[in-house]
Design a protein around this motif. Structure first.
Motif, PDB file in Angstrom:
ATOM      1  N   LEU A 184      -5.213   5.467  10.581  1.00 42.04           N
ATOM      2  CA  LEU A 184      -4.942   4.177   9.941  1.00 42.04           C
ATOM      3  C   LEU A 184      -4.812   4.370   8.428  1.00 42.04           C
ATOM      4  CD1 LEU A 184      -7.651   2.069  11.853  1.00 42.04           C
ATOM      5  CD2 LEU A 184      -5.235   2.329  12.463  1.00 42.04           C
ATOM      6  N   PRO A 185      -3.742   4.993   7.977  1.00 40.08           N
ATOM      7  CA  PRO A 185      -3.642   5.282   6.545  1.00 40.08           C
ATOM      8  C   PRO A 185      -3.581   4.035   5.672  1.00 40.08           C
ATOM      9  CG  PRO A 185      -1.549   5.742   7.654  1.00 40.08           C
ATOM     10  CD  PRO A 185      -2.554   5.463   8.725  1.00 40.08           C
ATOM     11  N   HIS A 186      -2.991   2.956   6.183  1.00 35.31           N
ATOM     12  CA  HIS A 186      -2.880   1.731   5.380  1.00 35.31           C
ATOM     13  C   HIS A 186      -4.245   1.082   5.201  1.00 35.31           C
ATOM     14  CE1 HIS A 186       1.041   2.475   7.283  1.00 35.31           C
ATOM     15  NE2 HIS A 186       1.554   1.987   6.176  1.00 35.31           N
ATOM     16  N   LEU A 187      -5.003   0.947   6.285  1.00 32.39           N
ATOM     17  CA  LEU A 187      -6.344   0.380   6.188  1.00 32.39           C
ATOM     18  C   LEU A 187      -7.238   1.260   5.324  1.00 32.39           C
ATOM     19  CD1 LEU A 187      -8.503  -1.670   6.953  1.00 32.39           C
ATOM     20  CD2 LEU A 187      -8.904  -0.374   9.063  1.00 32.39           C
ATOM     21  N   ALA A 188      -7.145   2.571   5.492  1.00 30.40           N
ATOM     22  CA  ALA A 188      -7.990   3.489   4.731  1.00 30.40           C
ATOM     23  C   ALA A 188      -7.739   3.350   3.228  1.00 30.40           C
ATOM     24  CB  ALA A 188      -7.743   4.928   5.177  1.00 30.40           C
ATOM     25  N   GLU A 189      -6.478   3.295   2.836  1.00 28.13           N
ATOM     26  CA  GLU A 189      -6.171   3.148   1.413  1.00 28.13           C
ATOM     27  C   GLU A 189      -6.574   1.757   0.911  1.00 28.13           C
ATOM     28  OE1 GLU A 189      -5.612   5.339  -0.619  1.00 28.13           O
ATOM     29  OE2 GLU A 189      -4.132   6.832   0.009  1.00 28.13           O
ATOM     30  N   GLU A 190      -6.466   0.749   1.746  1.00 31.78           N
ATOM     31  CA  GLU A 190      -6.878  -0.607   1.368  1.00 31.78           C
ATOM     32  C   GLU A 190      -8.380  -0.646   1.092  1.00 31.78           C
ATOM     33  OE1 GLU A 190      -6.779  -5.211   3.073  1.00 31.78           O
ATOM     34  OE2 GLU A 190      -6.283  -3.534   4.400  1.00 31.78           O
ATOM     35  N   VAL A 191      -9.161  -0.034   1.978  1.00 33.92           N
ATOM     36  CA  VAL A 191     -10.614   0.013   1.787  1.00 33.92           C
ATOM     37  C   VAL A 191     -10.961   0.824   0.546  1.00 33.92           C
ATOM     38  CG1 VAL A 191     -12.775   0.871   2.778  1.00 33.92           C
ATOM     39  CG2 VAL A 191     -11.111  -0.292   4.239  1.00 33.92           C
ATOM     40  N   TYR A 192     -10.279   1.945   0.392  1.00 35.28           N
ATOM     41  CA  TYR A 192     -10.579   2.843  -0.728  1.00 35.28           C
ATOM     42  C   TYR A 192     -10.367   2.145  -2.075  1.00 35.28           C
ATOM     43  CZ  TYR A 192     -11.016   7.393  -3.057  1.00 35.28           C
ATOM     44  OH  TYR A 192     -11.425   8.447  -3.832  1.00 35.28           O
ATOM     45  N   ALA A 193      -9.419   1.235  -2.124  1.00 32.69           N
ATOM     46  CA  ALA A 193      -9.153   0.507  -3.366  1.00 32.69           C
ATOM     47  C   ALA A 193     -10.337  -0.372  -3.760  1.00 32.69           C
ATOM     48  CB  ALA A 193      -7.894  -0.341  -3.207  1.00 32.69           C
ATOM     49  N   TYR A 194     -11.124  -0.826  -2.775  1.00 35.97           N
ATOM     50  CA  TYR A 194     -12.297  -1.668  -3.047  1.00 35.97           C
ATOM     51  C   TYR A 194     -13.580  -0.848  -3.176  1.00 35.97           C
ATOM     52  CZ  TYR A 194      -9.561  -5.855  -1.849  1.00 35.97           C
ATOM     53  OH  TYR A 194      -8.632  -6.863  -1.822  1.00 35.97           O
ATOM     54  N   ALA A 195     -13.557   0.386  -2.729  1.00 32.39           N
ATOM     55  CA  ALA A 195     -14.775   1.188  -2.663  1.00 32.39           C
ATOM     56  C   ALA A 195     -15.204   1.653  -4.053  1.00 32.39           C
ATOM     57  CB  ALA A 195     -14.559   2.394  -1.759  1.00 32.39           C
ATOM     58  N   PRO A 196     -16.517   1.794  -4.261  1.00 34.63           N
ATOM     59  CA  PRO A 196     -17.010   2.251  -5.564  1.00 34.63           C
ATOM     60  C   PRO A 196     -16.942   3.775  -5.684  1.00 34.63           C
ATOM     61  CG  PRO A 196     -18.856   1.844  -4.085  1.00 34.63           C
ATOM     62  CD  PRO A 196     -17.612   1.454  -3.335  1.00 34.63           C
ATOM     63  N   ILE A 209       0.839  -1.204   0.000  1.00 32.91           N
ATOM     64  CA  ILE A 209       0.000   0.000   0.000  1.00 32.91           C
ATOM     65  C   ILE A 209       0.869   1.247   0.000  1.00 32.91           C
ATOM     66  CG2 ILE A 209      -1.586   1.343   1.451  1.00 32.91           C
ATOM     67  CD1 ILE A 209      -2.862  -1.398   2.239  1.00 32.91           C
ATOM     68  N   GLN A 210       1.913   1.250   0.826  1.00 33.30           N
ATOM     69  CA  GLN A 210       2.803   2.411   0.836  1.00 33.30           C
ATOM     70  C   GLN A 210       3.381   2.669  -0.548  1.00 33.30           C
ATOM     71  OE1 GLN A 210       5.827   2.317   3.858  1.00 33.30           O
ATOM     72  NE2 GLN A 210       4.379   2.299   5.557  1.00 33.30           N
ATOM     73  N   GLN A 211       3.709   1.579  -1.260  1.00 33.93           N
ATOM     74  CA  GLN A 211       4.298   1.711  -2.592  1.00 33.93           C
ATOM     75  C   GLN A 211       3.254   2.149  -3.616  1.00 33.93           C
ATOM     76  OE1 GLN A 211       7.554   1.318  -3.357  1.00 33.93           O
ATOM     77  NE2 GLN A 211       7.167   1.847  -5.502  1.00 33.93           N
ATOM     78  N   LEU A 218     -16.607   7.089   6.874  1.00 34.69           N
ATOM     79  CA  LEU A 218     -15.841   6.313   7.854  1.00 34.69           C
ATOM     80  C   LEU A 218     -14.392   6.151   7.400  1.00 34.69           C
ATOM     81  CD1 LEU A 218     -18.156   3.361   8.989  1.00 34.69           C
ATOM     82  CD2 LEU A 218     -17.487   5.366  10.300  1.00 34.69           C
ATOM     83  N   THR A 219     -14.206   5.824   6.137  1.00 34.25           N
ATOM     84  CA  THR A 219     -12.850   5.570   5.632  1.00 34.25           C
ATOM     85  C   THR A 219     -11.987   6.814   5.737  1.00 34.25           C
ATOM     86  OG1 THR A 219     -13.817   3.990   4.074  1.00 34.25           O
ATOM     87  CG2 THR A 219     -11.538   4.640   3.697  1.00 34.25           C
ATOM     88  N   ARG A 220     -12.557   7.950   5.367  1.00 34.67           N
ATOM     89  CA  ARG A 220     -11.786   9.195   5.448  1.00 34.67           C
ATOM     90  C   ARG A 220     -11.534   9.585   6.906  1.00 34.67           C
ATOM     91  NH1 ARG A 220     -11.490  11.126   0.309  1.00 34.67           N
ATOM     92  NH2 ARG A 220     -13.085  10.303  -1.098  1.00 34.67           N
ATOM     93  N   SER A 221     -12.500   9.313   7.765  1.00 35.95           N
ATOM     94  CA  SER A 221     -12.342   9.725   9.166  1.00 35.95           C
ATOM     95  C   SER A 221     -11.248   8.940   9.875  1.00 35.95           C
ATOM     96  CB  SER A 221     -13.666   9.572   9.921  1.00 35.95           C
ATOM     97  OG  SER A 221     -13.979   8.212  10.142  1.00 35.95           O
ATOM     98  N   ILE A 222     -10.996   7.699   9.455  1.00 37.51           N
ATOM     99  CA  ILE A 222      -9.944   6.900  10.107  1.00 37.51           C
ATOM    100  C   ILE A 222      -8.601   7.062   9.415  1.00 37.51           C
ATOM    101  CG2 ILE A 222     -11.591   5.166  10.928  1.00 37.51           C
ATOM    102  CD1 ILE A 222     -10.445   3.318   8.662  1.00 37.51           C
ATOM    103  N   ALA A 223      -8.595   7.693   8.238  1.00 36.96           N
ATOM    104  CA  ALA A 223      -7.381   7.743   7.423  1.00 36.96           C
ATOM    105  C   ALA A 223      -6.180   8.368   8.124  1.00 36.96           C
ATOM    106  CB  ALA A 223      -7.666   8.461   6.103  1.00 36.96           C
ATOM    107  N   PRO A 224      -6.324   9.485   8.864  1.00 35.41           N
ATOM    108  CA  PRO A 224      -5.143  10.032   9.542  1.00 35.41           C
ATOM    109  C   PRO A 224      -4.526   9.060  10.539  1.00 35.41           C
ATOM    110  CG  PRO A 224      -6.888  11.675   9.443  1.00 35.41           C
ATOM    111  CD  PRO A 224      -7.502  10.375   9.013  1.00 35.41           C
TER     112      PRO A 224
END
Length: 1010
Positions: free
Chosen positions: A835-847, A87-89, A827-833
């Motif tokens: 949990l940036p890794h989880l937030a980006e992981e979820v965002y990749a699946y989100a429509p 995810i970082q990459q 929710l995803t944006r609110s946790i992003a600061p």
């Protein structure tokens, strides 16, 4: 309809809080009443399956729209670590800071990084500090501000020098050789720390950091030095300073650690009064042989005694010991405690005011023929001792003040190694003052009959923070900053600074009060040289704006090694000598002292902050910096610009073990952040990944001591696991949904869906406020409450039938998905600061966005004011009040197995419920969905022919609109009757006309599918 008529929304009573006061019945029971229905666990546990197995179920399984997503339920071990790095990459973590700096932004946010010390491996204290800063920076970047954050390192100082040299010591090494080894050591520590900070997901341009050993930084630092020197704030003087014999250098207050368990050999000794004070001599004729009794915890300072001080306004008495008739002068209020201490009665001969002691003269105890005066002093106290203080100006700050006032000698009898010099006499010469020197002085006092008593005294005593050895106070020629003249300005500047927690303000002010001057010279090689030259014969310093400016330019270009590398003719060229009106360059030698590292780092605002304002929005450091970087930065900035370098200060606590102990290798309780992330050698140290470490930081109460250990980390892992399940549930129900083309307009959405968007808006406001307050712990509490109370226990349990069993493209289902997509995004944006890794992981699946887009480049929570519709709260919360009554009337039963009759007299409340169900009876209305009942009847009164097993209940709901302009306390009655309708084999609701047949809704869906 009421929603169309109401012009503005008023505040209802306590909203969700009102339901909590009623026992929060619907929230506690919502999940249990979904049994017998489609049971994807309400917290979102993955790909749900029907609750009961059976042949009928199998027939219709493929027609039910259960959640589907490839988002994994959990990631553990190496898969978790690989995914984080991936995810970082893929999401460009390394480029994110540069990207946001280059975009246009209306506002900036500057968090100035306090430089960690480059003398060791990264530890959990680093993790707490760096992640805390990163949470705020990522939040500010997400909401559109341009973040200014340049990481730095404090690279000079004795600990690095000592570690770099190891057992070699400085013997035979030139300053440049010492500096080279120290630089190499610092560079190695920086590389290790930087790699860890990057692994933790800290957003920065890691190729553009600041280091206090960089020439450009050193040049900027000397510009601060020059400005302060020109204003007369920096001067050279011979006065007492904290001196570390173990380090052979002067120390500032911030470089001390106070050991509360230090044991001193305290003594009571008598100074014979050889000349009675005139005001006493005239009153008494029989006071010959009076001895002034003093108490000291530092007997080694007795040889340097220059006076005995008294408190002018106190009362003093001459007392006679009944055991040996000795006459003693002590403070009157100390007589009782002295009698107990000496084990004898003390008979008062005469009492006098302190001012009457003026003019008295005592005999020195270790130097023959020397006499010392009795002098008034404000620092004398009555809490301990005798009320009379032995005064050695060379070895005490208060003592030195007395010497300055009365022109006493300040002779130093102690050398740089902490040993007596020949000035102390042949008996004491070369003895260490803290050990054998103390022993010898006590022996000398015994021999001359001056020692009255010796005792052990456990008290707080200053130690060198690097070597952990006691320091002494001794005078030496040093460079100082006159902080006394800056103190008031600094206090005024602090009044404009926001401090979190506010309780830290008192500590800051107290530290400023204690510091009357700041010793900034150090007798070491690894640091920024003080740019001063000394005349070979007179020793007079040559330092002015011309010399310092020239050296600053050289340092900026070549680095401070040039102080030793270049010939003095280059350091002090002819044009500079001419401007300085000095003699030939051959008359001068360069100085050998370096600047205190607190001055190094305290000048960072001048070297790092952008010139437009040069004030950071925030400084965020541990509480040890109250007397360190926070203060040195404040003093240098106030000296140059009359303002603080920060708009706000955040002071966090230290990390400690789960048992509340300070971490130490000897106790075996040190938590290594690398082990937390990557796991240890055995199963007791699993690989948690970096988001668990970040959650620990966010969840902690940073304003107290922060505990870390297996219990805390496992709790963080479990919390993230529950959050993943909720996000998986949301993703699973959004399969195939594209909000860009399938979203329902807010005004056409079901009221419960609209209401959830209203709650999401409130949630986003609260979260935004918490992040703005550096309170990530509150963010987590708000998040968990929203998920457990508003989503899992309420909304998810209500909408499953509509999600799973309605036609795929129906308005009701798309309305629900529209709300779910907004909730997922919020929710995803609110946790992003955090949990940036989880937030980006979820965002990749989100429509709803292009595949190559990343969350951190797409902004903050997008809540809309449209979501706050007039009357919306009253509609849904009025229904929830009725739902509460219904569920509490059938405890432990399945709501789906009851028909519910609701009776409300005509009025506002009836119109509210009519918004949810226009027809008198329905199995598919929004009101029926909210009640989760088989059927809902809505009328003005309950039916008269209710069966005997009907469960009756009454209640009321206060409608409050337009700020109280419209208020109506509406009563309602309900009757819950077990339904006689068979259960549909597809949706499992009790809504079909006959057993083994589907309900009309399901028949339509299945027929259309085929």
């Amino acid at each position: 309809m009421l929603l169309c008529r109401v012009s503005a929304v008023g505040q209802t009573l306590a909203r969700w809080g009102r339901r909590s006061q009623r026992g929060d019945g619907l929230l506690q029971r919502a999940v249990s009443f979904s049994t017998g229905r489609w049971c994807a666990v309400s917290s979102g546990e993955g790909n749900a399956q029907p609750a009961e197995a059976g042949s009928a179920q199998g027939l219709y399984r493929d027609t039910v729209l259960l959640p589907r997503t490839d988002f994994p339920m959990k990631l553990t071990g190496q898969k978790l670590l690989d995914r984080e790095l991936q995810i970082q990459q893929e999401c460009g973590f390394a480029e994110l800071y540069t990207w946001q700096k280059e975009r246009k932004a209306k506002k900036e946010f500057c968090l100035h990084d306090g430089p960690p010390y480059a003398n060791g491996d990264p530890h959990v204290g680093h993790a707490l500090n760096k992640i805390l800063k990163d949470i705020r920076n990522r939040f500010e970047m997400l909401r559109g501000r341009q973040v200014h954050y340049i990481p730095g390192w404090d690279c000079h100082g004795l600990p690095i020098e000592l570690k770099a040299l190891g057992e070699l010591g400085t013997s035979g090494l030139s300053p440049l050789q010492i500096r080279q080894k120290a630089r190499e050591f610092a560079e190695g520590a920086i590389a290790r720390q930087k790699a860890a900070f990057q692994r933790w997901g800290v957003m920065a341009d890691w190729d553009q950091c600041y280091y206090t050993y960089d020439g450009a930084y050193e040049g900027a630092q000397l510009n601060v030095f020059q400005d302060m020197h020109s204003k007369g704030l920096i001067y050279q003087d011979y006065k007492p300073v904290f001196w570390s014999p173990s380090s052979r250098t002067a120390l500032a207050e911030a470089e001390l650690e106070y050991n509360p368990e230090h044991v001193s050999r305290a003594i009571y000794a008598t100074f014979p009064l050889v000349t009675l004070p005139p005001n006493i001599a005239s009153e008494a004729a029989d006071l010959s042989g009076v001895n002034v009794l003093v108490w000291t915890t530092q007997p080694w300072t007795i040889p340097a005694n220059q006076a005995v001080c008294y408190m002018p306004n106190a009362q003093y008495s001459v007392v006679k010991r009944t055991d040996n008739s000795q006459l003693l002068l002590v403070a009157t209020e100390r007589i009782a405690s002295m009698a107990t201490l000496l084990g004898t009665e003390l008979e008062s001969i005469g009492t006098y005011t302190g001012s009457q002691l003026e003019g008295g003269v005592c005999k020195h105890l270790t130097i023959p023929d020397k006499e010392v005066p009795l002098l008034p002093a404000n620092h004398v106290t009555m809490g301990k001792g005798t009320g009379l203080v032995h005064t050695a100006p060379a070895h005490g700050m208060d003592d030195y003040s007395v010497a300055s006032q009365f022109k006493l000698s300040v002779e130093c009898m102690v050398d740089e190694d902490g040993k007596f010099t020949e000035l102390a006499g042949p008996e004491l010469k070369d003895l260490s003052v803290m050990s054998e020197g103390t022993e010898k002085v006590i022996s000398m006092l015994k021999e001359c009959g001056a020692l009255v008593k010796e005792e052990k005294c456990v008290h707080s005593y200053p130690y060198d923070w690097r070597t952990k050895q006691p320091v002494v106070i001794r005078p030496s020629k040093q460079w100082f900053i006159n902080t006394a003249s800056l103190k008031d300005k600094a206090k005024d500047a602090l009044q404009k600074v926001r401090i979190l927690p506010e309780s830290a303000r008192g500590s800051l002010l107290a530290m400023l009060d204690r510091r009357t001057y700041w010793c900034i010279s150090r007798q070491r090689s690894w640091g920024v040289p003080i740019p001063v030259f000394y005349h070979k014969e007179t020793g007079e310093p040559l330092i002015n704006k011309h010399t310092v400016s020239h050296i600053a330019e050289l340092f900026k270009e070549k680095g401070s090694d040039c102080w030793w590398e270049l010939p003095i003719e280059t350091l002090l060229p002819a044009d500079v000598i001419k401007k300085s009106k000095a003699g030939p360059v051959t008359d001068y030698v360069r100085g050998e002292d370096v600047l205190d590292i607190w001055f190094d780092s305290g000048a960072s605002w001048a070297a790092v902050l952008e010139e437009s304002d040069s004030r950071a929005d925030a400084y965020v450091e541990g509480k040890d910096q109250i007397g360190g970087w926070f203060q040195s930065s404040l003093l240098t900035s106030v000296a140059m610009r009359n303002k603080a370098p920060y708009k706000s200060l955040v002071v966090h606590g230290f990390t400690i073990s789960e048992k509340g102990e300070k971490m130490s290798k000897s106790l075996g309780n040190v938590v290594d952040p690398d082990t937390v992330i990557n796991g240890g050698k055995d199963s007791s140290c699993p690989a948690y990944g970096v988001d668990v470490l970040r959650w620990w930081v966010a969840e902690s109460n940073i304003f107290s001591e922060v505990q870390i250990g297996p219990t805390v980390l496992n709790s963080a892992k479990d919390s993230i696991g529950k959050l993943r399940n909720t996000l998986k549930f949301l993703l699973g129900n959004l399969k195939g949904f594209d909000p860009r083309v399938q979203a329902v307009d807010a005004k056409e959405m079901y009221y419960i869906d609209q209401y959830m968007l209203h709650l999401l808006r409130e949630y986003s406001i609260k979260v935004t406020d918490a992040y703005s307050e550096f309170d990530a712990g509150r963010v987590i509490r708000i998040l968990q409450a929203f998920i457990s109370r508003d989503l899992s226990s309420f909304y998810f349990s209500i909408i499953k039938d509509r999600l799973y069993c309605d036609p795929e493209d129906s308005l009701g289902r798309r309305s629900c998905q529209t709300a779910l997509e907004e909730i997922l995004d919020g929710l995803t944006r609110s946790i992003a600061p955090i949990l940036p890794h989880l937030a980006e992981e979820v965002y990749a699946y989100a429509p709803g966005h292009d595949k190559e887009e990343t969350l951190f480049r797409s902004g903050w929570i997008k809540s809309s004011s449209v979501w706050r519709r007039p009357g919306l709260e009253e509609v849904v919360e009025g229904a929830c009040a009725i739902r509460d009554s219904f569920l509490s009337s059938i405890p432990g039963k399945n709501a789906a197995q009851y028909d519910l009759s609701i009776a409300i007299e005509p009025g506002l409340m009836f119109e509210l419920m009519e918004s949810l169900q226009e027809e008198p009876t329905s199995t598919s209305s929004q009101l029926a969905e909210l009640m989760m009942a088989a059927r809902v009847n809505l009328s003005g009164q309950l039916p008269r022919d209710l069966p005997p097993d009907a469960l009756l209940k009454q209640g009321s709901f206060l409608i409050n609109l337009e700020g109280g302009v419209i208020r109506e306390d509406s009563a309602y009655s309900i009757a819950a009757v077990p339904t006689s309708t068979p259960r549909c084999p597809r949706c499992r609701r009790y809504t079909t006309e006959s057993a083994d047949c589907m309900c009309p809704r399901c028949q339509t869906v299945v027929s259309q599918a085929h």
